[in-house]
Design a protein around this motif. Sequence first.
Motif, mmCIF file in Angstrom:
data_model
loop_
_atom_site.group_PDB
_atom_site.id
_atom_site.type_symbol
_atom_site.label_atom_id
_atom_site.label_comp_id
_atom_site.label_asym_id
_atom_site.label_seq_id
_atom_site.Cartn_x
_atom_site.Cartn_y
_atom_site.Cartn_z
ATOM 1 N N LEU A 163 10.488 -1.990 -6.520
ATOM 2 C CA LEU A 163 10.291 -1.058 -5.419
ATOM 3 C C LEU A 163 9.803 0.303 -5.907
ATOM 4 O O LEU A 163 8.982 0.950 -5.243
ATOM 5 N N LEU A 164 10.300 0.758 -7.053
ATOM 6 C CA LEU A 164 9.809 2.017 -7.603
ATOM 7 C C LEU A 164 8.316 1.932 -7.894
ATOM 8 O O LEU A 164 7.558 2.865 -7.604
ATOM 9 N N ARG A 165 7.886 0.815 -8.436
ATOM 10 C CA ARG A 165 6.460 0.640 -8.730
ATOM 11 C C ARG A 165 5.646 0.585 -7.439
ATOM 12 O O ARG A 165 4.586 1.207 -7.330
ATOM 13 N N LEU A 166 6.149 -0.135 -6.447
ATOM 14 C CA LEU A 166 5.454 -0.219 -5.162
ATOM 15 C C LEU A 166 5.343 1.161 -4.525
ATOM 16 O O LEU A 166 4.279 1.563 -4.049
ATOM 17 N N PHE A 167 6.459 1.895 -4.524
ATOM 18 C CA PHE A 167 6.486 3.245 -3.957
ATOM 19 C C PHE A 167 5.496 4.154 -4.683
ATOM 20 O O PHE A 167 4.717 4.878 -4.059
ATOM 21 N N PHE A 168 5.526 4.121 -6.008
ATOM 22 C CA PHE A 168 4.645 4.969 -6.810
ATOM 23 C C PHE A 168 3.181 4.657 -6.510
ATOM 24 O O PHE A 168 2.370 5.559 -6.311
ATOM 25 N N HIS A 169 2.835 3.378 -6.468
ATOM 26 C CA HIS A 169 1.431 2.998 -6.283
ATOM 27 C C HIS A 169 0.958 3.254 -4.848
ATOM 28 O O HIS A 169 -0.230 3.497 -4.634
ATOM 29 N N ASP A 170 1.864 3.194 -3.873
ATOM 30 C CA ASP A 170 1.455 3.531 -2.510
ATOM 31 C C ASP A 170 1.445 5.029 -2.295
ATOM 32 O O ASP A 170 0.608 5.549 -1.551
ATOM 33 N N CYS A 171 2.359 5.731 -2.956
ATOM 34 C CA CYS A 171 2.581 7.141 -2.646
ATOM 35 C C CYS A 171 1.714 8.099 -3.426
ATOM 36 O O CYS A 171 2.054 9.279 -3.539
ATOM 37 N N PHE A 172 0.587 7.657 -3.922
ATOM 38 C CA PHE A 172 -0.456 8.630 -4.188
ATOM 39 C C PHE A 172 -1.194 8.744 -2.844
ATOM 40 O O PHE A 172 -2.397 8.645 -2.741
ATOM 41 N N GLY A 173 -0.378 8.876 -1.758
ATOM 42 C CA GLY A 173 -0.763 8.873 -0.355
ATOM 43 C C GLY A 173 0.165 7.928 0.380
ATOM 44 O O GLY A 173 -0.097 6.733 0.447
ATOM 45 N N CYS A 174 1.287 8.411 0.929
ATOM 46 C CA CYS A 174 2.370 7.538 1.410
ATOM 47 C C CYS A 174 2.145 7.073 2.837
ATOM 48 O O CYS A 174 2.767 7.572 3.777
ATOM 49 N N ASP A 175 1.251 6.092 3.015
ATOM 50 C CA ASP A 175 0.952 5.610 4.359
ATOM 51 C C ASP A 175 1.015 4.089 4.449
ATOM 52 O O ASP A 175 0.502 3.498 5.404
ATOM 53 N N ALA A 176 1.649 3.452 3.459
ATOM 54 C CA ALA A 176 1.803 1.991 3.424
ATOM 55 C C ALA A 176 0.465 1.269 3.378
ATOM 56 O O ALA A 176 0.394 0.075 3.698
ATOM 57 N N SER A 177 -0.587 1.945 2.937
ATOM 58 C CA SER A 177 -1.894 1.280 2.842
ATOM 59 C C SER A 177 -1.889 0.185 1.780
ATOM 60 O O SER A 177 -2.630 -0.791 1.887
ATOM 61 N N LEU A 178 -1.031 0.343 0.765
ATOM 62 C CA LEU A 178 -0.938 -0.678 -0.281
ATOM 63 C C LEU A 178 -0.452 -2.011 0.281
ATOM 64 O O LEU A 178 -0.740 -3.070 -0.269
ATOM 65 N N LEU A 179 0.277 -1.988 1.383
ATOM 66 C CA LEU A 179 0.852 -3.205 1.946
ATOM 67 C C LEU A 179 -0.166 -4.039 2.717
ATOM 68 O O LEU A 179 0.087 -5.204 3.031
ATOM 69 N N LEU A 180 -1.305 -3.454 3.055
ATOM 70 C CA LEU A 180 -2.291 -4.160 3.865
ATOM 71 C C LEU A 180 -3.007 -5.236 3.053
ATOM 72 O O LEU A 180 -3.420 -5.009 1.914
ATOM 73 N N ASN A 181 -3.167 -6.407 3.657
ATOM 74 C CA ASN A 181 -3.923 -7.490 3.040
ATOM 75 C C ASN A 181 -5.414 -7.235 3.195
ATOM 76 O O ASN A 181 -5.858 -6.519 4.114
ATOM 77 N N SER A 182 -6.194 -7.850 2.321
ATOM 78 C CA SER A 182 -7.645 -7.804 2.476
ATOM 79 C C SER A 182 -8.051 -8.574 3.727
ATOM 80 O O SER A 182 -7.327 -9.452 4.210
ATOM 81 N N THR A 183 -9.208 -8.234 4.256
ATOM 82 C CA THR A 183 -9.770 -8.949 5.397
ATOM 83 C C THR A 183 -11.100 -9.571 4.978
ATOM 84 O O THR A 183 -11.553 -9.398 3.837
ATOM 85 N N ARG A 184 -11.731 -10.250 5.910
ATOM 86 C CA ARG A 184 -13.002 -10.895 5.603
ATOM 87 C C ARG A 184 -14.063 -9.881 5.204
ATOM 88 O O ARG A 184 -14.970 -10.183 4.430
ATOM 89 N N THR A 185 -13.950 -8.658 5.690
ATOM 90 C CA THR A 185 -14.979 -7.642 5.450
ATOM 91 C C THR A 185 -14.521 -6.505 4.537
ATOM 92 O O THR A 185 -15.295 -5.576 4.286
ATOM 93 N N ASN A 186 -13.284 -6.561 4.031
ATOM 94 C CA ASN A 186 -12.779 -5.440 3.236
ATOM 95 C C ASN A 186 -11.777 -5.902 2.187
ATOM 96 O O ASN A 186 -10.859 -6.673 2.474
#
Length: 322
Positions: A64-87
Amino acid sequence: MGSRGNSVLAVVFLLLFAGNVEVIGQSSGLRVGFYSRSCRNVEPIVRGVVQRFLGRDRTVTAALLRLFFHDCFGCDASLLLNSTRTNRSEKEHGANGSVRGYDLIDAAKAEVERQCRGVVSCADIVALATRDSIALAGGPDYPVPTGRRDGRISIVNDADVLPDPNSNANGAIQAFANKGLTPQDLVLLLGAHTVGITHCGFFRHRLFNFRGTGRADPSMDPALVRQLQRACTSDSVEVFLDQGTPFRVDKVFFDQLVSNRAILIIDQQLRVEQRTDDIVRALANGTLNFNAAFAQSMTNMGNLDVLTGTRGEIRRVCSAVN
């Protein structure tokens, strides 16, 4: 992480003494107890999920510390989003390949949604769950300001800002300064390695061929070198970054830095630069209280580039936009 630049919202001011942490200010749009009326059980729900997962796997805190650190160079849960067909999302970036803990966040989100539908953001659940995992691992139990909203943008190249494990001190200080974080924040946040695990491939060169010399890094404790040479039979072997209390959030990691027992270059580099070495020594000798300082730096990071008010959204599931 999104594409919102490097601006930093005003940081929560903390009153720190005797290892206790009391919030006496707040970041714009964030406040402790944000959900006190709209979802008053959110914190016990999240902590219960963390406790359940931690009971099965003691490495959850590090995850969780690693997840938090990697998302929180901007804490908006963008790291949790899966890729899509176009992105391709941030999850696809090489630096995020070993990030885990998504299942815990999804489980917590599902339980929260059952009681408070469409109210609590995934970004806040990440911040709360990380705090809970720290506290349950013997670290500080600090108040987390909430009120974050979830980003709708996740682009793989946005993860390029993450510091490299082989960064030198000046490079790491600059990477953190670009986000409005201080050298003390750098030292404390790297102190999360107190429960960290790494693969031999990330530091093997320090053991066998440091800077092309054919010998080990002379700055590393010789006994540790011999221990790691025996352990690292392949690049995929995992070792604890804290050789004393690897499942406990404490200051032992800094004691080891002072004794030249850092495993990663980026950790050892904290001793090279005067601005960071003074902080490492203060943490090791106790003149700077680890629990209080660590809580403050975690709060500082948790306030980076947050979305509040009407920006972003409250996702129904953490892996996809609504």
